[in-house]
Design an enzyme around this catalytic site. Structure first.
Site, PDB file in Angstrom:
ATOM      1  N   LYS A   1       0.833  -1.211   0.000  1.00  0.00           N
ATOM      2  CA  LYS A   1       0.000   0.000   0.000  1.00  0.00           C
ATOM      3  C   LYS A   1       0.869   1.262   0.000  1.00  0.00           C
ATOM      4  CE  LYS A   1      -3.032  -3.047  -0.027  1.00  0.00           C
ATOM      5  NZ  LYS A   1      -2.503  -4.317  -0.553  1.00  0.00           N
TER       6      LYS A   1
ATOM      7  N   ASP B   1      -3.399 -17.401   8.050  1.00  0.00           N
ATOM      8  CA  ASP B   1      -3.363 -18.043   6.733  1.00  0.00           C
ATOM      9  C   ASP B   1      -3.204 -19.556   6.795  1.00  0.00           C
ATOM     10  OD1 ASP B   1      -3.446 -15.448   5.946  1.00  0.00           O
ATOM     11  OD2 ASP B   1      -1.615 -15.480   4.755  1.00  0.00           O
TER      12      ASP B   1
ATOM     13  N   SER C   1      -4.713 -12.514 -10.214  1.00  0.00           N
ATOM     14  CA  SER C   1      -5.577 -12.324  -9.059  1.00  0.00           C
ATOM     15  C   SER C   1      -5.025 -11.147  -8.252  1.00  0.00           C
ATOM     16  CB  SER C   1      -5.654 -13.596  -8.232  1.00  0.00           C
ATOM     17  OG  SER C   1      -6.722 -13.526  -7.310  1.00  0.00           O
ATOM     18  N   TYR C   2      -5.276 -11.135  -6.951  1.00  0.00           N
ATOM     19  CA  TYR C   2      -5.023  -9.940  -6.151  1.00  0.00           C
ATOM     20  C   TYR C   2      -3.578  -9.453  -6.235  1.00  0.00           C
ATOM     21  CZ  TYR C   2      -9.432 -11.608  -4.334  1.00  0.00           C
ATOM     22  OH  TYR C   2     -10.719 -12.055  -4.257  1.00  0.00           O
ATOM     23  N   ILE C   3      -2.626 -10.332  -5.963  1.00  0.00           N
ATOM     24  CA  ILE C   3      -1.225  -9.920  -5.934  1.00  0.00           C
ATOM     25  C   ILE C   3      -0.764  -9.495  -7.317  1.00  0.00           C
ATOM     26  CG2 ILE C   3       1.138 -10.742  -5.560  1.00  0.00           C
ATOM     27  CD1 ILE C   3       0.034 -12.499  -3.300  1.00  0.00           C
ATOM     28  N   GLY C   4      -1.081 -10.293  -8.328  1.00  0.00           N
ATOM     29  CA  GLY C   4      -0.654  -9.978  -9.687  1.00  0.00           C
ATOM     30  C   GLY C   4      -1.219  -8.675 -10.193  1.00  0.00           C
TER      31      GLY C   4
ATOM     32  N   GLY D   1      -0.308 -14.957 -13.264  1.00  0.00           N
ATOM     33  CA  GLY D   1      -1.369 -14.956 -12.264  1.00  0.00           C
ATOM     34  C   GLY D   1      -2.098 -13.635 -12.231  1.00  0.00           C
TER      35      GLY D   1
ATOM     36  N   HIS E   1     -24.227  14.540   1.683  1.00  0.00           N
ATOM     37  CA  HIS E   1     -23.984  14.994   0.308  1.00  0.00           C
ATOM     38  C   HIS E   1     -22.918  16.088   0.348  1.00  0.00           C
ATOM     39  CE1 HIS E   1     -24.810  16.367  -3.805  1.00  0.00           C
ATOM     40  NE2 HIS E   1     -24.729  17.609  -3.296  1.00  0.00           N
TER      41      HIS E   1
ATOM     42  N   GLY F   1      -0.380 -18.209  -6.314  1.00  0.00           N
ATOM     43  CA  GLY F   1      -1.105 -18.648  -5.132  1.00  0.00           C
ATOM     44  C   GLY F   1      -0.198 -18.658  -3.918  1.00  0.00           C
TER      45      GLY F   1
END
Length: 455
Positions: A50, A305, A176-179, A174, A438, A264
């Site tokens: 991040k 994990d 997905s998220y990391i790639g 790959g 708003h 993965g």
């Protein structure tokens, strides 16, 4: 044999807060770490990525400044050495704070080393034996590296953060998220980026409309996608990496300077010598646990994990909360009660809670959908960030929210407001009928809920 009330193996986002709470209960605790204190999130996950994404965002801001009427004469260049230095400083500060928390806690002993079981409640660390009445496993996971890629110099989510020079062409296997996160950030830094994926869509767990929208704005950032690539092989010569794959019954080749494997994750349970215990794990190496993170051996718990019940920092942190309540309070929290939520931190980000549309339909729900494109949201248009959409899925029979996706500016923050209503088990009308601030992006959620349509 040195004895403690508790041994915590791993200093990730479940182990670290649990140590503090055990200490406050007057327990003697041994906390052991074979790598860098803080685990994946602090060292090679959330914190560093991040930090990099923030720098990549600044590159995007400059590149798109003219669209908002801001003229910038000089072109921007990403200085990866400085970006890395900033990341390293932030990570070091977090690691220092965690180490100091161990030092200041009562009855806590920190030990650097690798823990291996010699029996159910005995572990060996640095050739010494330790025992405890309770053992908590929080060893995390690592990047999966299939054999066909081990013949080249590859990068993982960890080693790519050590680069000090930008890749001229980063190939990522790959999508997905990391790639995707690394692909977008390095494309914004100035690298040529190609992402190779064996499936027909990126992030296969998501609805196709979500995946397609993410792919579209990433391609606008210059990322190239190769989909449905089969029989992927690699070779390397004179520093150039060659990736060969099959598509449409033909062989194709791509040459790049760097290769990132984002295929993965593999749990680190294989480092623990579990064969010396009665602890069970499945064929993928994830440790079997019950609803309270407890293994088949009473008073041995696996969190984070390595238990396969969620691959996120927030699920790991929730694991420690579940375990602590089970041991010292009313046993009210359970893994099965939590609503899955996660984010994809591309720019714009995706915030997801509950079921996807595909999952809801497959599970037999009668689904209503409220949806609004970000291009129809005034605040998003005014900010010049109109990619994506907001979507809420409703059970027609109960009026309860089944799931939601906010893909767009602020999506990672906005999703929590919907998640809270789901957790409270309240109907979607609670949001629909609430007056909201708003001008904001989230103010359109009540609007999209006014006329949900049958899926």
């Amino acid at each position: 044999m040195k004895k403690f009330d508790a041994i915590v193996i791993g200093t990730g986002q479940a182990g670290t807060p649990l140590v503090k709470k055990l200490s406050e209960q007057g327990k003697t605790v041994l906390i052991v770490e074979k790598g860098t204190v803080g685990g994946t999130c602090v060292n090679s996950g959330c914190t560093p990525t991040k930090t990099y994404l923030a720098s990549a965002r600044r590159m995007w801001d400059i590149a798109n400044a003219q669209n908002l009427g801001v003229d910038i004469s000089a072109s921007a260049q990403a200085n990866l050495k400085k970006i890395k230095t900033r990341k390293d400083d932030i990570v070091k500060a977090s690691v220092k704070n965690i180490r100091e928390s161990f030092e200041h806690a009562k009855n806590v002993t920190f030990l650097a080393g690798e823990a291996k079981f010699v029996s159910n409640f005995e572990v060996e660390i640095n050739e010494e034996l330790f025992s405890a009445e309770h053992i908590f496993i929080n060893v995390g996971a690592r990047a999966t590296v299939p054999k066909q890629f081990q013949n080249v110099d590859f990068l993982t989510n960890e080693s790519i953060l050590d680069l000090t020079e930008l890749p001229s062409h980063l190939i990522i296997i790959g999508a997905s998220y990391i790639g995707l996160e690394f692909g977008q950030m390095f494309a914004r830094f100035g690298s040529k980026v190609t992402i190779i994926e064996k499936s027909a869509q990126i992030i296969s767990r998501e609805d196709k409309e979500t995946s397609d929208a993410i792919r579209e704005f990433m391609e606008a950032d210059g990322v190239k996608f190769v989909m449905e690539a089969q029989h992927i092989e690699t070779s390397q010569q004179s520093g150039v990496i060659e990736v060969i794959y099959e598509s449409d019954a033909k062989k194709h080749k791509i040459h790049g300077s760097h290769l990132l494997l984002a295929i993965g994750r593999t749990p680190n349970s294989d480092t623990l010598n579990l064969l010396a215990t009665e602890i069970k794990s499945n064929e993928k190496g994830y440790i079997d646990v019950d609803d309270f993170c407890q293994t088949i051996v009473p008073n041995i718990f696996a969190m984070g994990d390595c238990n396969g019940k969620g691959a996120f920092t927030h699920t790991a942190y929730n694991d420690h909360q579940i375990v602590f309540e089970y041991l010292f309070e009313k046993k009210s929290r359970k893994i099965s009660d939590r609503i899955m939520t996660y984010g994809l931190f591309t720019d714009p980000p995706l915030g997801r809670a509950g079921l996807t549309k595909k999952q809801a339909v497959e599970q037999g729900f009668s689904v209503l959908e409220g949806k609004r494109l970000m291009s129809e949201v005034s605040r998003a248009v005014e900010k010049g960030e109109a990619n994506g959409f907001m979507q809420v899925l409703i059970d027609e029979k109960t009026d309860k929210i089944l799931g939601a996706a906010v893909l767009g500016v602020g999506g990672d923050e906005i999703i929590t407001s919907i998640l809270n209503v789901m957790a409270a088990d309240m109907p979607y009308t609670l949001i629909r009928d609430t007056m909201v601030l708003h001008p904001t992006v989230s103010e359109l959620i009540p609007t999209l809920l006014e006329t949900p349509k049958k899926v």
